[in-house]
Design an enzyme around this catalytic site. Structure first.
Site, short mmCIF file in Angstrom:
data_model
loop_
_atom_site.label_atom_id
_atom_site.label_comp_id
_atom_site.label_asym_id
_atom_site.label_seq_id
_atom_site.Cartn_x
_atom_site.Cartn_y
_atom_site.Cartn_z
N HIS A 68 0.84 -1.21 0.00
CA HIS A 68 0.00 0.00 0.00
C HIS A 68 0.87 1.26 0.00
CE1 HIS A 68 -2.93 -2.82 2.09
NE2 HIS A 68 -3.65 -2.36 1.08
N GLY A 84 -3.02 -1.48 -7.36
CA GLY A 84 -1.94 -2.45 -7.47
C GLY A 84 -2.26 -3.52 -8.51
#
Ligand code: PAF
Length: 289
Positions: A33, A145
């Site tokens: 993250h 992602g």
């Protein structure tokens, strides 16, 4: 960093900002993250992150209740990291003050396959909350992602079809040294499962190496990978070699001609379901002479 819990406070903080870069998350932040936040910082200003565990994207027998909620330590990590200017951490009443009857239904040929097949309704829940978060934050760019490869494609295609003024940026999957993709769900793994978990990546890498060596037999590659994982105690949902552009199965001829592909897998170790993927650019063996 400002931490806000309501849409009104969020809008107050962001009034007049035209280059907001946004990273939506469900919290329990890890280095994967933080890499997204860093990328966001390079592409916009200010950076806004959100933490919201979205009930809509969990099936009835999935891990919504036990999904790790670690807001205090997430805030500490973001404060230390200094890339995020506003953290939006709404509760469920703020995001869903009434039943969310309007929902975004991704097309079946993208949202109903692979993850969407094994987790019915998942991408409807994701697309709906992402649209809602985009409407709250109004970002110019948003970072996702590649570990959630299909999610990235669903979000991109939603933005394209609704002509949303948001550029979707993709960050490479962040991995442990042993190849295991970082994921909030890794924390569910026992010690022995954690030792086994990198084999999901190893299997995908095995497919990649075989494709690079000229193997174009998709079904054989998938079957071999599934048998290997089953033999090691995994319960496999899928191992699939697909075209990067639309996640459809490539023909042997396409692989031989250099079609960019991606090997994707989802499998369970004990009670924990892990997903991963690896892109492959086969070298073209087609001679045009
Ligand atoms: O990838 C996630 O963490 C979630 O699916 C997202 C994009 C934050 C939507 O809830």
């Amino acid at each position: 960093m400002k931490v806000v819990h309501t849409i009104e406070e969020l809008r107050d903080q962001l009034r007049g900002q035209l280059r907001v870069a946004f990273v939506p998350t469900m919290g329990n932040l890890h280095d994967g993250h933080l890499a997204l936040m860093k990328m966001a910082r390079q592409h916009g200003d200010p950076v806004v992150a959100s933490i919201f565990v979205n009930r809509l994207q969990f099936g009835p027998n999935e891990d919504f209740d036990r999904y790790p909620r670690t807001l205090a330590s997430d805030i500490e990590k973001l404060e230390r990291d200094r890339n995020v200017y506003v953290l939006f951490a709404p509760d469920e009443k703020e995001m869903y003050p009434e039943p969310q009857n309007f929902q975004i239904q991704p097309p079946a040929d993208l949202g109903g396959i692979l993850e969407g097949h094994f987790r019915p309704g998942f991408f409807t829940g994701v697309a709906t909350v992402v649209l809602k978060l985009f409407s709250c934050v109004q970002p110019r760019v948003a970072v996702f992602g590649k570990k959630d490869y299909q999610q990235l494609m669903v979000v991109r295609s939603m933005c394209r079809q609704f002509q949303l003024p948001v550029d979707i940026l993709a960050h490479e999957t962040v991995r442990d040294e042993n190849g295991l993709a970082l994921s909030s769900r890794n924390r569910y793994l026992s010690d022995s499962e954690r030792a086994e978990a990198p084999n999901l990546y190893a299997v995908l890498d095995g497919i990649k190496q075989q494709v690079l060596a000229g193997n174009t037999d998709r079904l054989q590659l998938e079957d071999e990978a599934i048998r290997h994982l089953n033999a090691r105690g995994w319960q496999v949902d899928y191992v699939a070699l697909r075209r990067q552009r639309d996640l459809l199965p490539p023909t042997s001829e396409e692989i031989a001609a250099g079609e960019p592909v991606v090997a994707l897998a989802a499998a369970r170790l004990g009670d924990t379901r892990l997903i991963d993927n690896l892109e492959v650019q086969p070298s073209s063996s087609v001679s045009w002479l």
